[in-house]
Enzyme design. Structure first.
Site, short mmCIF file in Angstrom:
data_model
loop_
_atom_site.label_atom_id
_atom_site.label_comp_id
_atom_site.label_asym_id
_atom_site.label_seq_id
_atom_site.Cartn_x
_atom_site.Cartn_y
_atom_site.Cartn_z
CB CYS A 2 10.22 -6.86 3.42
SG CYS A 2 9.36 -8.10 2.45
NE ARG A 27 10.65 -0.64 2.50
CZ ARG A 27 10.87 0.12 1.86
NH1 ARG A 27 11.21 0.81 1.90
NH2 ARG A 27 12.07 -0.67 1.73
CD1 TRP A 74 4.26 -6.95 -2.01
CD2 TRP A 74 6.01 -7.38 -2.29
NE1 TRP A 74 4.56 -7.06 -3.03
CE2 TRP A 74 5.01 -7.77 -3.15
CE3 TRP A 74 7.20 -8.83 -2.89
CZ2 TRP A 74 5.65 -7.81 -4.47
CZ3 TRP A 74 7.39 -8.39 -4.31
CH2 TRP A 74 6.17 -8.37 -5.60
CG ASN A 100 13.29 -5.13 1.91
OD1 ASN A 100 12.65 -5.74 1.02
ND2 ASN A 100 14.01 -4.03 2.14
N GLY A 101 14.95 -8.20 0.76
CA GLY A 101 15.32 -8.65 -0.15
C GLY A 101 15.49 -10.50 -0.59
CD GLU A 484 0.00 7.57 -13.19
OE1 GLU A 484 0.63 6.73 -13.66
OE2 GLU A 484 -0.07 7.87 -11.99
CE LYS A 488 -1.85 5.57 -9.88
NZ LYS A 488 -0.48 6.13 -9.61
CD GLU A 491 -0.78 1.50 -9.46
OE1 GLU A 491 0.66 0.93 -8.40
OE2 GLU A 491 -0.65 2.76 -9.14
CG HIS A 507 -3.52 1.41 -35.90
ND1 HIS A 507 -3.55 1.38 -37.75
CD2 HIS A 507 -3.44 2.76 -36.12
CE1 HIS A 507 -3.30 2.00 -38.52
NE2 HIS A 507 -3.05 3.18 -37.20
CE LYS A 606 4.60 5.10 -3.22
NZ LYS A 606 3.90 5.77 -3.78
C1 AGP Z 1 2.56 3.61 -8.73
O1 AGP Z 1 1.12 3.90 -8.87
C2 AGP Z 1 2.99 2.51 -8.62
N1 AGP Z 1 2.83 1.92 -7.45
C3 AGP Z 1 4.43 2.11 -9.61
O2 AGP Z 1 4.36 1.58 -11.07
C4 AGP Z 1 5.46 2.94 -8.92
O3 AGP Z 1 5.56 3.95 -9.57
C5 AGP Z 1 6.80 2.05 -9.86
O4 AGP Z 1 6.98 0.59 -8.84
C6 AGP Z 1 8.34 2.39 -9.62
O5 AGP Z 1 8.17 3.50 -8.54
P1 AGP Z 1 9.94 4.70 -8.08
O6 AGP Z 1 8.92 5.54 -8.49
O7 AGP Z 1 8.97 4.39 -6.51
O8 AGP Z 1 10.62 4.52 -8.37
#
Ligand code: AGP
Length: 611
Positions: A2, A27, A74, A100-101, A484, A488, A491, A507, A606
């Site tokens: 948010c 956000r 969000w 927000n929270g 990673e 990517k 997501e 395995h 984010k």
């Molecule tokens: C990254 O592509 C993601 N959106 C997510 O995994 C992110 O890295 C994670 O939420 C941690 O965020 P931060 O680095 O702001 O703590």
């Protein structure tokens, strides 16, 4: 999660707040709303479900109001409908609030207020707040008193902004958890969840701390604690260039941020590489040499992409400083009663500096006596204020929800840190140190060169955009890069993908391999090459469709791979930074071809400021 904005001044608030929300849309983006003070004892509240463009379509951008608050959501409690969108109101519409929270005790509060006759319009936890403020005002409290008393009654975490229609010259704000920043202008004051929306208007900002209550008027801001005692919060000057937060001709922020990596990594390294080969690496660490030597172990806590950076960090620190490193998901670490002996350093890696789990894990370790270091991209964020020491990544604002340049700059900082710890402990071989430093110097140029690979990766994307699953394999420092690459892709394209250490494939995951499965193989010329090659032979023998990333001139995969892309030769321990970029581009182009919303993928946000 948010985003919150607020404004009180002389400009039209509707367009200004909407612009602010646009910068905060990363956000949360499932619904949004604005409340504009009419000056006649009422608010004009406009809300819409879905993207901000829906709100824009409903709003009168020429509304004469010069004060108001806004929110982009969000969803945590209640579906992303218009009714659940913020701002929420008291029953008479006089009090509006954005939040927000999470208010953890909202059901209890709702029940108590309902027993007193209150009626609720939404399924959210937030609505309890304006209703509670109205209830307390009905019992004789002033707006400010009722605001403070309500803060005393809610539990959980919040960044809040609240206004009263009969007193529209002030915005009350409070923070306990998620960030809140105030921007100071001439005869106008701004409020937002991060600095980016403020930069168009002012560089003079105040970061609120947990427990702060702020009263914003056109003349400025008064900050107090919950009990009303004044607290001093110095204004800071933010040097960010607002243009860095715009798309600048690219189709998406993510694409722009991928291509910014040569510059971003160069900024990370700026002033941190020793001029003379004998000098220590000038990292901004407030620890003495004996402090550094006394470190017995390191715990890295992080989430998502930052956790992957932590895994690379473990590899580098253990190699260069011979210090034991544990890497944990912050959400696990905080609840597993970690054993933290004397001489432990906790490193929180977080792009945003606001990830609730990472902050809680760092606090947990600090309360048990660990020294604390944050590796972070946002100056002034909670992580930087919580930790004893901070190493900023200097990646510049990262807007795309999928982290790219923030990741590679974290890797650059971790390489420097590993070298610095190795220097203090006397465990780095001077020739290796010189080689790595030289390698770091040439990294930005190598990254620049990689942008030229985009057409090849577009071809891979066309070929495999319909795949149902992907497997990413790597060994040593490239195992986290396999994780990673898979994250990517998941997501932003919603294709299921797994990252594995190549040696682990046999395995279990090998059962997945058939002629429909793309296997992205990371195989630079390093100590693991032969082993990785054997693992890939096993995948090829089962008809897996191998896409290789190898060191220039290495023919090893040509007989078994569908295609191979050659990357420049760098020191094996610097390959993570290099091999991440093509994987980002691959995920990006697959997502674009599948018509996905690259910068704002579904269900994500984010910065995850809730547990
Ligand atoms: C990254 O592509 C993601 N959106 C997510 O995994 C992110 O890295 C994670 O939420 C941690 O965020 P931060 O680095 O702001 O703590």
């Amino acid at each position: 999660m948010c985003g919150i904005v607020g404004y009180i001044g002389h400009q039209g608030a509707a367009a200004l707040l909407l612009d602010g929300l646009q910068s905060l849309e990363y956000r949360g983006y499932d619904s949004a709303g604005l409340a504009l003070a009419s000056g006649e004892g009422a608010f004009r509240v406009t809300r819409a479900s879905g993207k901000l463009s829906n709100l824009r379509g409903k709003l009168d951008l020429h509304d004469p109001s010069t004060q108001g608050i806004g929110h982009t959501r969000w969803a945590t409690h209640g579906r992303p409908t218009e009714e659940n969108a913020h701002p929420h109101r008291s029953a008479d519409g006089k009090i509006v609030a954005v939040h927000n929270g999470i208010f953890e005790n909202f059901l209890e509060l709702r029940r108590e207020l309902q027993a007193e006759g209150a009626v609720f319009q939404s399924e959210t936890d937030t609505e309890a707040f304006p209703v509670l403020v109205a209830h307390l005002m009905a019992q004789g409290a002033t707006f400010t008193q009722a605001f403070r008393q309500s803060l005393g009654k809610v539990t959980g975490i919040y960044a809040l902004a609240c206004m009263h229609a009969d007193d529209p010259t002030r915005v009350l704000a409070a923070r306990s958890g998620p960030p809140l920043v105030i921007g100071l202008g001439e005869g106008e004051v701004f409020l937002a969840s991060d600095v980016v929306p403020l930069l168009r208007h002012t560089r003079k900002v105040i970061f609120l701390e947990d427990g702060d209550v702020a009263e914003l008027t056109r003349e400025g801001v008064i900050v107090t604690d919950l009990a009303g005692n004044p607290v001093v919060r110095e204004a800071q000057h933010i040097p960010f260039d607002p243009v860095a937060a715009e798309k600048g001709g690219f189709k998406h922020f993510m694409q722009k941020e991928i291509f910014e990596q040569p510059q971003a990594v160069s900024n990370t390294l700026l002033n941190r590489l020793p001029v003379e080969s004998r000098d220590f690496i000038p990292l901004e660490l407030p620890f003495s040499e004996s402090d550094l030597r006394a470190l017995q172990r390191i715990h890295i806590v992080a989430c998502g992409t930052s956790w992957h950076a932590g895994l690379v960090g473990k590899f580098l620190i253990e190699q260069l400083a011979r210090t034991a490193v544990e890497v944990d998901y912050a959400s696990e670490y905080r609840y597993r009663e970690p054993v933290i002996p004397e001489g432990t350093l906790i490193i929180g890696i977080t792009q945003s500096g606001e990830t609730a789990d990472t902050l809680a894990a760092m606090k947990e370790a600090a309360s048990r006596g660990a020294r604390t270091l944050a590796i972070c991209n946002v100056m002034g964020s909670s992580a930087t204020r919580l930790a004893e020491a901070t190493l900023l990544t200097h990646a510049g604002p990262e807007i795309g929800v999928a982290s790219t340049k923030a990741f590679t700059t974290q890797l650059a900082v971790l390489t420097l840190l590993a070298l610095r710890l190795g220097e203090a402990k006397g465990t780095v071989d001077p020739a290796l140190r010189a080689e790595l430093l030289q390698g770091l110097r040439s990294l930005p140029a190598h990254l620049e060169h990689l942008s030229g690979l985009e057409p090849r990766l577009v071809r891979w994307a066309h070929q495999f955009k319909e795949a149902k699953d992907f497997l990413y394999l790597g060994r040593g420092p490239l195992y986290p890069i396999a994780l990673e690459g898979a994250l990517k892709l998941k997501e932003i394209s919603y294709i299921h993908a797994e990252g594995y250490p190549a040696g682990e494939m046999k395995h279990g995951p090998i059962a997945l391999i058939d002629r429909d499965l793309p296997v992205v193989a990371l195989m630079p010329k390093d100590a693991h090459r032969e082993k990785t090659l054997s693992n890939l032979q096993e995948a090829a023998a089962r008809d897996g469709r191998i896409l290789g990333l190898v060191t220039a001139g290495d023919p090893g995969l040509s007989a078994i791979a569908e295609d191979v892309i050659e990357l420049p030769e760098v020191h094996p321990w610097l390959t993570p930074i290099l091999y991440a970029l093509p994987l980002q581009l691959l995920a990006y182009h697959i997502a674009v071809l599948r018509g996905c919303d690259v910068d704002q993928p579904r269900n994500l946000a984010k910065s995850v400021t809730v547990e």
